[in-house]
Every structure is written in C-alpha cells, then in structure tokens.
Write a protein that holds these residues in place. Structure first.
Motif, PDB file in Angstrom:
ATOM      1  N   ARG A 291      -0.566   5.009   0.283  1.00  0.00           N
ATOM      2  CA  ARG A 291      -0.971   5.637   1.550  1.00  0.00           C
ATOM      3  C   ARG A 291      -0.496   7.082   1.618  1.00  0.00           C
ATOM      4  N   GLN A 292       0.602   7.385   0.962  1.00  0.00           N
ATOM      5  CA  GLN A 292       1.198   8.718   1.003  1.00  0.00           C
ATOM      6  C   GLN A 292       0.529   9.700   0.049  1.00  0.00           C
ATOM      7  N   LEU A 293      -0.484   9.275  -0.698  1.00  0.00           N
ATOM      8  CA  LEU A 293      -1.050  10.135  -1.740  1.00  0.00           C
ATOM      9  C   LEU A 293      -1.549  11.470  -1.186  1.00  0.00           C
ATOM     10  N   GLY A 294      -2.210  11.473  -0.054  1.00  0.00           N
ATOM     11  CA  GLY A 294      -2.687  12.729   0.524  1.00  0.00           C
ATOM     12  C   GLY A 294      -1.550  13.694   0.807  1.00  0.00           C
ATOM     13  N   ARG A 295      -0.486  13.186   1.396  1.00  0.00           N
ATOM     14  CA  ARG A 295       0.677  14.027   1.706  1.00  0.00           C
ATOM     15  C   ARG A 295       1.373  14.492   0.424  1.00  0.00           C
ATOM     16  N   LEU A 296       1.526  13.589  -0.539  1.00  0.00           N
ATOM     17  CA  LEU A 296       2.148  13.966  -1.814  1.00  0.00           C
ATOM     18  C   LEU A 296       1.325  15.047  -2.510  1.00  0.00           C
ATOM     19  N   THR A 297       0.012  14.911  -2.446  1.00  0.00           N
ATOM     20  CA  THR A 297      -0.875  15.891  -3.065  1.00  0.00           C
ATOM     21  C   THR A 297      -0.759  17.236  -2.362  1.00  0.00           C
TER      22      THR A 297
ATOM     23  N   GLY B 141      -2.244  15.367 -11.751  1.00  0.00           N
ATOM     24  CA  GLY B 141      -2.914  14.087 -11.858  1.00  0.00           C
ATOM     25  C   GLY B 141      -2.129  12.996 -11.175  1.00  0.00           C
ATOM     26  N   HIS B 142      -2.847  11.935 -10.818  1.00  0.00           N
ATOM     27  CA  HIS B 142      -2.237  10.721 -10.297  1.00  0.00           C
ATOM     28  C   HIS B 142      -2.960   9.556 -10.941  1.00  0.00           C
ATOM     29  N   GLU B 143      -2.190   8.640 -11.482  1.00  0.00           N
ATOM     30  CA  GLU B 143      -2.773   7.475 -12.150  1.00  0.00           C
ATOM     31  C   GLU B 143      -2.172   6.205 -11.548  1.00  0.00           C
ATOM     32  N   VAL B 144      -3.007   5.207 -11.356  1.00  0.00           N
ATOM     33  CA  VAL B 144      -2.540   3.900 -10.888  1.00  0.00           C
ATOM     34  C   VAL B 144      -2.590   2.945 -12.067  1.00  0.00           C
TER      35      VAL B 144
ATOM     36  N   SER C 286      11.360   9.859  -0.780  1.00  0.00           N
ATOM     37  CA  SER C 286      12.554  10.624  -0.420  1.00  0.00           C
ATOM     38  C   SER C 286      12.865  11.686  -1.481  1.00  0.00           C
ATOM     39  N   LEU C 287      12.709  11.331  -2.752  1.00  0.00           N
ATOM     40  CA  LEU C 287      12.922  12.300  -3.828  1.00  0.00           C
ATOM     41  C   LEU C 287      11.987  13.495  -3.642  1.00  0.00           C
ATOM     42  N   VAL C 288      10.719  13.224  -3.409  1.00  0.00           N
ATOM     43  CA  VAL C 288       9.751  14.307  -3.223  1.00  0.00           C
ATOM     44  C   VAL C 288      10.145  15.161  -2.026  1.00  0.00           C
ATOM     45  N   GLU C 289      10.536  14.544  -0.936  1.00  0.00           N
ATOM     46  CA  GLU C 289      10.933  15.308   0.257  1.00  0.00           C
ATOM     47  C   GLU C 289      12.179  16.148   0.005  1.00  0.00           C
TER      48      GLU C 289
ATOM     49  N   GLY D  31       0.771  -1.231   0.000  1.00  0.00           N
ATOM     50  CA  GLY D  31       0.000   0.000   0.000  1.00  0.00           C
ATOM     51  C   GLY D  31       0.802   1.281   0.000  1.00  0.00           C
ATOM     52  N   SER D  32       2.118   1.188  -0.067  1.00  0.00           N
ATOM     53  CA  SER D  32       2.967   2.378   0.023  1.00  0.00           C
ATOM     54  C   SER D  32       3.918   2.514  -1.157  1.00  0.00           C
ATOM     55  N   TRP D  33       4.247   3.767  -1.461  1.00  0.00           N
ATOM     56  CA  TRP D  33       5.302   4.053  -2.428  1.00  0.00           C
ATOM     57  C   TRP D  33       6.630   3.605  -1.830  1.00  0.00           C
TER      58      TRP D  33
END
Length: 163
Positions: free
Chosen positions: A100-106, A113-116, A66-69, A58-60
């Motif tokens: 699970r991190q999608l809210g924080r990433l957003t 956009g985000h695609e699965v 880490s890249l995003v941070e 369920g997680s990236w």
C-alpha cells in the motif's frame, strides 16, 4: 560499488531473498551486505541501496518503512531499488497495488525499480493467531520463491550500477 541491502523479514523468507541478492551482487563484483532494516542507523558512504520487506495484509513491515523515513535524505542521493515479498502460490490474485505504501515510497525515493517476489510459508514458524489467519484464507504452504527471477533482477541492478 558499495550496495546496502536492507530488509524487513518476520519469518525468514524475505531475509533469504535479501541474502541471495547480496550474494549475487558480490558475485557480480559489488560490495554488498544484507542487514535488517531496524539495524540500519547510518547509511554511510553507500553507492546504491536495495530495500525490501515482507508484505503482510498488503503493507510493508514497519521496520522497512521506518528505515525509509529515517534515511530519506541519504537514500535520495543514491540509486535505490525496492522489492517486496509475500504472495504465495504461483500467481497474484490481489488486484490492489502492493505494498500500500508503494506510491509514497516512490514519491520519496524515485526508485529505479520495484519487484514483487513470491514468498514462503512454513506453518511451523507461525504463532497461533497467524496459523488461524492462514487457515481462514486457505493460504498454500510451501516455498514459492523464484530464485531465477530474483537473480535475473539482481543482474539488471548490477548492469545498471556498472553503466
């Protein structure tokens, strides 16, 4: 437009998606190079970014988060799209938002956009523990990546970059 296509991939499925996205962006007239997330030290003078990761439990992967941070400030200055790879088969059965991190990433990036995308599973590429887990959850083996869906999404990105 110069587009960073960064990805985190453990067994190659997500890497294949990232390379396909970069290829399609180049076909559409953009400069795009796929690069492993952990190899991105400096965003540089990009015009946009596509960032993706395999999803495990369920997680990236930590390399992508880490890249995003590390690069939040630079990524906030350009349009960003996110993709996740991981479900196997032909339908998503998990009702929980993934990753699970999608809210924080957003919240951090305000992605356009985000695609699965469905992933691939080759038991030969797995370690012992991973094979036992795959067997326990009865995960289907095979390549479930939908290239037409990946290219269609990439074409949307190209059109938005051209506007």
């Amino acid at each position: 437009m110069k587009v960073l296509v960064a990805y985190a991939s453990k067994h190659g499925s997500t890497e294949g998606i990232a390379k396909s996205i970069a290829d399609r962006l180049r076909e559409n007239g953009h400069e795009a190079t796929p690069v492993r997330a952990e190899e991105v030290d400096d965003i540089g003078d990009i015009d946009a970014a596509v960032i993706g990761s395999a999803i495990y439990a369920g997680s990236w992967m930590k390399e992508a988060t880490s890249l995003v941070e590390r690069q939040t400030a630079a990524l906030q200055r350009v349009p960003v799209w996110l993709f996740s790879s991981g479900p196997l088969g032909s339908e998503v059965k998990d009702e929980q938002e993934q990753p699970r991190q999608l809210g924080r990433l957003t919240d951090l990036l305000q992605p356009r956009g985000h695609e699965v995308f469905f992933g691939a599973l080759d038991r030969e590429k797995l370690g012992f523990g991973e094979r036992m887990l795959v067997k326990a959850v009865k995960a289907p083996e095979g390549d479930f990546r939908d290239w037409d869906a990946i290219w269609a999404w990439t074409d949307v990105i190209s059109r938005e970059l051209n506007d």
